[in-house]
Design a protein around this motif. Structure first.
Motif, PDB file in Angstrom:
ATOM      1  N   ASN A 107      10.616  -4.783  -1.510  1.00 39.47           N
ATOM      2  CA  ASN A 107      11.922  -5.402  -1.305  1.00 39.47           C
ATOM      3  C   ASN A 107      12.533  -5.016   0.031  1.00 39.47           C
ATOM      4  O   ASN A 107      13.664  -5.378   0.330  1.00 39.47           O
ATOM      5  CB  ASN A 107      12.857  -5.033  -2.449  1.00 39.47           C
ATOM      6  CG  ASN A 107      12.394  -5.690  -3.736  1.00 39.47           C
ATOM      7  OD1 ASN A 107      12.038  -6.858  -3.729  1.00 39.47           O
ATOM      8  ND2 ASN A 107      12.375  -4.940  -4.819  1.00 39.47           N
ATOM      9  N   TYR A 108      11.765  -4.259   0.813  1.00 35.62           N
ATOM     10  CA  TYR A 108      12.213  -3.946   2.172  1.00 35.62           C
ATOM     11  C   TYR A 108      11.486  -4.874   3.136  1.00 35.62           C
ATOM     12  O   TYR A 108      10.316  -5.197   2.937  1.00 35.62           O
ATOM     13  CB  TYR A 108      11.926  -2.477   2.503  1.00 35.62           C
ATOM     14  CG  TYR A 108      12.827  -1.545   1.719  1.00 35.62           C
ATOM     15  CD1 TYR A 108      14.039  -1.122   2.241  1.00 35.62           C
ATOM     16  CD2 TYR A 108      12.478  -1.141   0.427  1.00 35.62           C
ATOM     17  CE1 TYR A 108      14.884  -0.291   1.499  1.00 35.62           C
ATOM     18  CE2 TYR A 108      13.310  -0.316  -0.319  1.00 35.62           C
ATOM     19  CZ  TYR A 108      14.515   0.103   0.222  1.00 35.62           C
ATOM     20  OH  TYR A 108      15.346   0.912  -0.509  1.00 35.62           O
ATOM     21  N   PRO A 109      12.180  -5.322   4.185  1.00 39.07           N
ATOM     22  CA  PRO A 109      11.568  -6.314   5.073  1.00 39.07           C
ATOM     23  C   PRO A 109      10.556  -5.705   6.049  1.00 39.07           C
ATOM     24  O   PRO A 109      10.691  -4.542   6.428  1.00 39.07           O
ATOM     25  CB  PRO A 109      12.767  -6.863   5.853  1.00 39.07           C
ATOM     26  CG  PRO A 109      13.778  -5.753   5.858  1.00 39.07           C
ATOM     27  CD  PRO A 109      13.575  -5.003   4.570  1.00 39.07           C
ATOM     28  N   ALA A 110       9.546  -6.485   6.419  1.00 42.51           N
ATOM     29  CA  ALA A 110       8.605  -6.101   7.477  1.00 42.51           C
ATOM     30  C   ALA A 110       9.085  -6.772   8.758  1.00 42.51           C
ATOM     31  O   ALA A 110       8.871  -7.962   8.954  1.00 42.51           O
ATOM     32  CB  ALA A 110       7.186  -6.540   7.122  1.00 42.51           C
ATOM     33  N   LEU A 111       9.749  -5.999   9.618  1.00 42.22           N
ATOM     34  CA  LEU A 111      10.465  -6.587  10.754  1.00 42.22           C
ATOM     35  C   LEU A 111       9.682  -6.604  12.057  1.00 42.22           C
ATOM     36  O   LEU A 111       9.929  -7.435  12.917  1.00 42.22           O
ATOM     37  CB  LEU A 111      11.771  -5.821  10.986  1.00 42.22           C
ATOM     38  CG  LEU A 111      12.755  -5.800   9.808  1.00 42.22           C
ATOM     39  CD1 LEU A 111      13.961  -4.939  10.150  1.00 42.22           C
ATOM     40  CD2 LEU A 111      13.191  -7.212   9.451  1.00 42.22           C
ATOM     41  N   THR A 112       8.786  -5.638  12.214  1.00 38.85           N
ATOM     42  CA  THR A 112       8.035  -5.581  13.482  1.00 38.85           C
ATOM     43  C   THR A 112       6.558  -5.388  13.173  1.00 38.85           C
ATOM     44  O   THR A 112       6.184  -5.065  12.032  1.00 38.85           O
ATOM     45  CB  THR A 112       8.476  -4.386  14.363  1.00 38.85           C
ATOM     46  OG1 THR A 112       8.038  -3.167  13.739  1.00 38.85           O
ATOM     47  CG2 THR A 112       9.983  -4.368  14.557  1.00 38.85           C
ATOM     48  N   TRP A 113       5.739  -5.516  14.199  1.00 34.98           N
ATOM     49  CA  TRP A 113       4.303  -5.288  13.998  1.00 34.98           C
ATOM     50  C   TRP A 113       4.037  -3.848  13.566  1.00 34.98           C
ATOM     51  O   TRP A 113       3.113  -3.591  12.780  1.00 34.98           O
ATOM     52  CB  TRP A 113       3.514  -5.643  15.267  1.00 34.98           C
ATOM     53  CG  TRP A 113       2.074  -5.292  15.091  1.00 34.98           C
ATOM     54  CD1 TRP A 113       1.395  -4.275  15.667  1.00 34.98           C
ATOM     55  CD2 TRP A 113       1.141  -5.950  14.203  1.00 34.98           C
ATOM     56  NE1 TRP A 113       0.095  -4.240  15.213  1.00 34.98           N
ATOM     57  CE2 TRP A 113      -0.084  -5.255  14.316  1.00 34.98           C
ATOM     58  CE3 TRP A 113       1.233  -7.041  13.337  1.00 34.98           C
ATOM     59  CZ2 TRP A 113      -1.213  -5.628  13.586  1.00 34.98           C
ATOM     60  CZ3 TRP A 113       0.099  -7.402  12.610  1.00 34.98           C
ATOM     61  CH2 TRP A 113      -1.106  -6.703  12.742  1.00 34.98           C
ATOM     62  N   ALA A 114       4.866  -2.899  14.030  1.00 30.26           N
ATOM     63  CA  ALA A 114       4.656  -1.497  13.638  1.00 30.26           C
ATOM     64  C   ALA A 114       4.826  -1.333  12.132  1.00 30.26           C
ATOM     65  O   ALA A 114       4.237  -0.435  11.530  1.00 30.26           O
ATOM     66  CB  ALA A 114       5.635  -0.592  14.378  1.00 30.26           C
ATOM     67  N   ASP A 115       5.604  -2.196  11.518  1.00 33.98           N
ATOM     68  CA  ASP A 115       5.794  -2.103  10.064  1.00 33.98           C
ATOM     69  C   ASP A 115       4.468  -2.319   9.337  1.00 33.98           C
ATOM     70  O   ASP A 115       4.248  -1.752   8.262  1.00 33.98           O
ATOM     71  CB  ASP A 115       6.806  -3.150   9.574  1.00 33.98           C
ATOM     72  CG  ASP A 115       8.235  -2.817  10.010  1.00 33.98           C
ATOM     73  OD1 ASP A 115       8.400  -1.947  10.887  1.00 33.98           O
ATOM     74  OD2 ASP A 115       9.169  -3.439   9.478  1.00 33.98           O
ATOM     75  N   ILE A 116       3.603  -3.130   9.899  1.00 30.89           N
ATOM     76  CA  ILE A 116       2.320  -3.404   9.238  1.00 30.89           C
ATOM     77  C   ILE A 116       1.468  -2.138   9.207  1.00 30.89           C
ATOM     78  O   ILE A 116       0.901  -1.782   8.174  1.00 30.89           O
ATOM     79  CB  ILE A 116       1.597  -4.582   9.929  1.00 30.89           C
ATOM     80  CG1 ILE A 116       2.447  -5.860   9.827  1.00 30.89           C
ATOM     81  CG2 ILE A 116       0.207  -4.817   9.349  1.00 30.89           C
ATOM     82  CD1 ILE A 116       2.872  -6.244   8.418  1.00 30.89           C
ATOM     83  N   GLY A 117       1.391  -1.440  10.322  1.00 32.24           N
ATOM     84  CA  GLY A 117       0.658  -0.174  10.347  1.00 32.24           C
ATOM     85  C   GLY A 117       1.310   0.853   9.432  1.00 32.24           C
ATOM     86  O   GLY A 117       0.638   1.603   8.715  1.00 32.24           O
ATOM     87  N   THR A 118       2.632   0.869   9.442  1.00 28.19           N
ATOM     88  CA  THR A 118       3.373   1.853   8.653  1.00 28.19           C
ATOM     89  C   THR A 118       3.221   1.585   7.155  1.00 28.19           C
ATOM     90  O   THR A 118       3.093   2.517   6.360  1.00 28.19           O
ATOM     91  CB  THR A 118       4.863   1.831   9.063  1.00 28.19           C
ATOM     92  OG1 THR A 118       4.919   2.025  10.476  1.00 28.19           O
ATOM     93  CG2 THR A 118       5.644   2.918   8.363  1.00 28.19           C
ATOM     94  N   ILE A 119       3.221   0.316   6.793  1.00 26.53           N
ATOM     95  CA  ILE A 119       2.996  -0.019   5.381  1.00 26.53           C
ATOM     96  C   ILE A 119       1.606   0.473   4.965  1.00 26.53           C
ATOM     97  O   ILE A 119       1.434   1.082   3.911  1.00 26.53           O
ATOM     98  CB  ILE A 119       3.164  -1.543   5.140  1.00 26.53           C
ATOM     99  CG1 ILE A 119       4.648  -1.924   5.255  1.00 26.53           C
ATOM    100  CG2 ILE A 119       2.630  -1.941   3.754  1.00 26.53           C
ATOM    101  CD1 ILE A 119       4.916  -3.429   5.249  1.00 26.53           C
ATOM    102  N   GLY A 120       0.614   0.236   5.813  1.00 21.82           N
ATOM    103  CA  GLY A 120      -0.736   0.707   5.507  1.00 21.82           C
ATOM    104  C   GLY A 120      -0.769   2.214   5.343  1.00 21.82           C
ATOM    105  O   GLY A 120      -1.314   2.736   4.359  1.00 21.82           O
ATOM    106  N   TRP A 121      -0.169   2.897   6.290  1.00 17.74           N
ATOM    107  CA  TRP A 121      -0.228   4.369   6.281  1.00 17.74           C
ATOM    108  C   TRP A 121       0.620   4.965   5.147  1.00 17.74           C
ATOM    109  O   TRP A 121       0.103   5.689   4.292  1.00 17.74           O
ATOM    110  CB  TRP A 121       0.245   4.895   7.651  1.00 17.74           C
ATOM    111  CG  TRP A 121       0.403   6.379   7.727  1.00 17.74           C
ATOM    112  CD1 TRP A 121      -0.395   7.332   7.173  1.00 17.74           C
ATOM    113  CD2 TRP A 121       1.457   7.067   8.406  1.00 17.74           C
ATOM    114  NE1 TRP A 121       0.099   8.586   7.472  1.00 17.74           N
ATOM    115  CE2 TRP A 121       1.227   8.454   8.230  1.00 17.74           C
ATOM    116  CE3 TRP A 121       2.563   6.668   9.166  1.00 17.74           C
ATOM    117  CZ2 TRP A 121       2.072   9.420   8.772  1.00 17.74           C
ATOM    118  CZ3 TRP A 121       3.385   7.636   9.709  1.00 17.74           C
ATOM    119  CH2 TRP A 121       3.143   8.999   9.514  1.00 17.74           C
ATOM    120  N   LEU A 122       1.918   4.656   5.129  1.00 20.05           N
ATOM    121  CA  LEU A 122       2.803   5.327   4.165  1.00 20.05           C
ATOM    122  C   LEU A 122       2.784   4.674   2.780  1.00 20.05           C
ATOM    123  O   LEU A 122       2.706   5.363   1.766  1.00 20.05           O
ATOM    124  CB  LEU A 122       4.244   5.333   4.694  1.00 20.05           C
ATOM    125  CG  LEU A 122       4.498   6.148   5.956  1.00 20.05           C
ATOM    126  CD1 LEU A 122       5.973   6.050   6.343  1.00 20.05           C
ATOM    127  CD2 LEU A 122       4.096   7.612   5.761  1.00 20.05           C
TER     128      LEU A 122
END
Lengths: 312, 251
Positions: free
Chosen positions: A112-127
């Motif tokens: 329910n939190y937005p993916a706003l930047t490309w870094a969010d994609i890496g961060t979603i994968g990692w965290l």
């Protein structure tokens, strides 16, 4: 055999680490707990496709686009195994999905939190995948056979996703100041929601005790959350990212990191449907179902026609 | 001269794969059933994979030191040479499947022919891609038949998609002096040969699906020359966003 005797035999099997299989006797509450937990997990996989899918068309290069496509596809596949695992407990995929759309069934609040930047994609994968793995590795030994076996396969793929996410962040963290800032910003937004993924604190967790006794869960929410923090701090240091918690520090006596209290008001608000994207996520799933209704009807009408031709 | 003809030829193949892969990626998370969500993104993934191999080869032929990402991301709209069909919006599931079916029915015989090309690298890419394409065509053919011979609604939607997309299909067989040069050297097949096979596939699948080939044969093109539809600019805005907003960075 009386119900009480059956319950004793059931618990003995659990205690002896014998897996419970679909046709075995099980207490109704065990069945309902599993249906709730596995379907919630399945929905999380499927809803989780949305924030990441949102970046497929904008992935910064072809390799990243291919990796992201493959990752989101894996998640759809996890959704499929898990819906199948729920079906072994007597609830159809259709029913399970209807419960999601009516708001009765939940999914992981992180999506329910937005993916706003490309870094969010890496961060979603990692965290996010990292936190999911903490939960899921424990579930590979869960007492219900089909769930445990699905988890073994899912864990392999999830740990691959986590490494991919981390690898993608190393590019940003070793890149330009703009890229590094993008990664830090993603960290700032995702750290606390990632910690919330382990659920309410043990004191407030309504389902924990019985689930541990039945070995559906092997560790409490707080234990898993602590393991996640302990494992992640060093990874953040290697990236050169700052964890957004001024109270985060190593506690020699406990042998663990101390960290701040989670904002539980935010946690419960998002669970109740008031997060930044709850409405959008659910609306997207409902729309996909409604717009796909004619496709599913066509497929079943066609299958019936072919069956009739065969039997004619 | 020949290298540049081959560069142009491979670039067209690459752009077709990339742009269609990009379109299919939009379906992710929105498919009518989970299995189809997976299938559509799987086809997208195959096409992006093909685009990477093809752009790598194009970059090598060009010899200007560009890499696959620079070719894929950093050209202007009129430098993309994909056919108009692949850039058309997804529409409903019927539109997406018919667009894919028309494309697969073209790509399969083309790759089969290119496997025989004396240009070793092109033959190798074709040999790898042909297996994927055969599966794509099987999948889309089955859906065309299911929709055509399913319910009244699915039949109407499939027929509407055919009627809408038919005008873009002739461009698949576009040829110009560039192709003629390569054909004369027997490096690539003639399009008449591919078109015959395409028509045979389309006719037999639509017949089984109880769907009709449109009577209006008016067709147009432009994509192969870099003249695109209004949809293309928006597609490229998404595709190129990161590379344009954050130039010269590695991801």
């Amino acid at each position: 055999m009386t119900q009480a005797e059956q319950e004793i035999r059931f618990q003995e099997k659990i205690d002896r680490e014998i897996k419970i299989e679909p046709n075995d006797w099980m207490p109704d509450e065990y069945r309902q707990t599993l249906i709730r937990q596995i379907s919630q997990h399945a929905h999380s996989e499927v809803v989780g496709m949305l924030p990441e899918g949102n970046w497929i068309t904008r992935a910064p290069n072809l390799r990243r686009k291919a990796v992201l496509l493959a990752k989101v596809q894996d998640e759809a596949g996890h959704g499929l195994y898990l819906y199948s695992a729920v079906e072994t407990l007597g609830t159809s995929r259709e029913q399970t999905i209807d419960d999601l759309h009516s708001g009765k069934a939940k999914y992981s609040s992180i999506f329910n939190y937005p993916a706003l930047t490309w870094a969010d994609i890496g961060t979603i994968g990692w965290l996010v995948d990292g936190a999911a793995i903490m939960n899921q590795v424990a579930l590979c030994r869960t007492s219900y056979g089909p769930y445990a076996r699905a988890m073994v396969k899912i864990c392999k793929e999830e740990s691959f996703h986590q490494r991919q996410g981390y690898e993608s962040l190393t590019k940003l963290c070793n890149g330009t100041p703009q890229q590094k800032a993008m990664a830090q910003d993603a960290m700032n937004r995702f750290w606390w929601p990632a910690l919330m993924m382990f659920g309410p604190s043990d004191a407030d967790s309504t389902h924990s005790d019985q689930s541990i006794k039945w070995k559906i869960k092997r560790f409490t929410n707080d234990e898993l959350r602590q393991n996640f923090v302990d494992a992640t701090v060093a990874q953040a240091e290697i990236l050169g990212l700052t964890i957004p918690d001024p109270n985060l520090k190593w506690n020699e006596a406990r042998g663990h990191y101390d960290f701040s209290e989670i904002n539980w008001d935010e946690f419960w608000q998002v669970v109740k449907g008031n997060g930044p994207c709850n409405k959008e996520r659910l609306a997207a799933r409902v729309k996909a179902k409604e717009e796909g209704a004619w496709v599913r009807e066509a497929a079943s009408a066609f299958a019936k026609k072919r069956d009739m031709k065969k039997s004619a | 001269m020949q290298e540049s003809a081959l560069f142009e030829y491979v670039l067209r193949l690459s752009d077709d794969s990339l742009i269609l892969g990009q379109r299919l990626g939009e379906w992710c998370g929105h498919g009518p059933i989970l299995e189809e969500d997976i299938a559509l993104t799987n086809i997208s993934l195959d096409l992006i994979g093909q685009a990477i191999s093809l752009y790598d080869f194009a970059a090598e032929l060009e010899g200007k030191g560009r890499n696959h990402d620079q070719l894929a991301y950093l050209r202007y709209e009129n430098e993309y040479k994909n056919v108009l069909l692949v850039e058309q919006p997804n529409g409903d599931f019927a539109m997406t499947i018919l667009r894919q079916f028309f494309f697969d029915a073209f790509r399969l015989p083309l790759y089969e022919a290119l496997m025989q090309s004396p240009v070793a690298q092109l033959a190798a890419i074709a040999a790898k891609s042909v297996k994927e394409t055969r599966y794509h065509l099987k999948h889309t053919s089955e859906w065309v038949i299911r929709m055509g011979d399913g319910t009244e609604e699915s039949h109407q939607r499939a027929q509407a998609a055919i009627d809408h997309l038919w005008r873009f299909t002739n461009e698949l067989f576009y040829e110009d002096a560039n192709d003629h040069t390569l054909q004369a050297e027997q490096k690539v097949p003639t399009m008449a040969h591919i078109q015959t096979q395409w028509m045979a596939t389309v006719t037999s699948v639509l017949q089984e699906a109880t769907l009709e080939i449109p009577k209006n044969n008016w067709k147009f093109d432009g994509g192969r020359e870099g003249r695109h539809s209004e949809h293309m600019g928006y597609l490229l805005s998404d595709l190129q966003y990161m590379q344009r907003a954050y130039p010269n960075m590695e991801w």
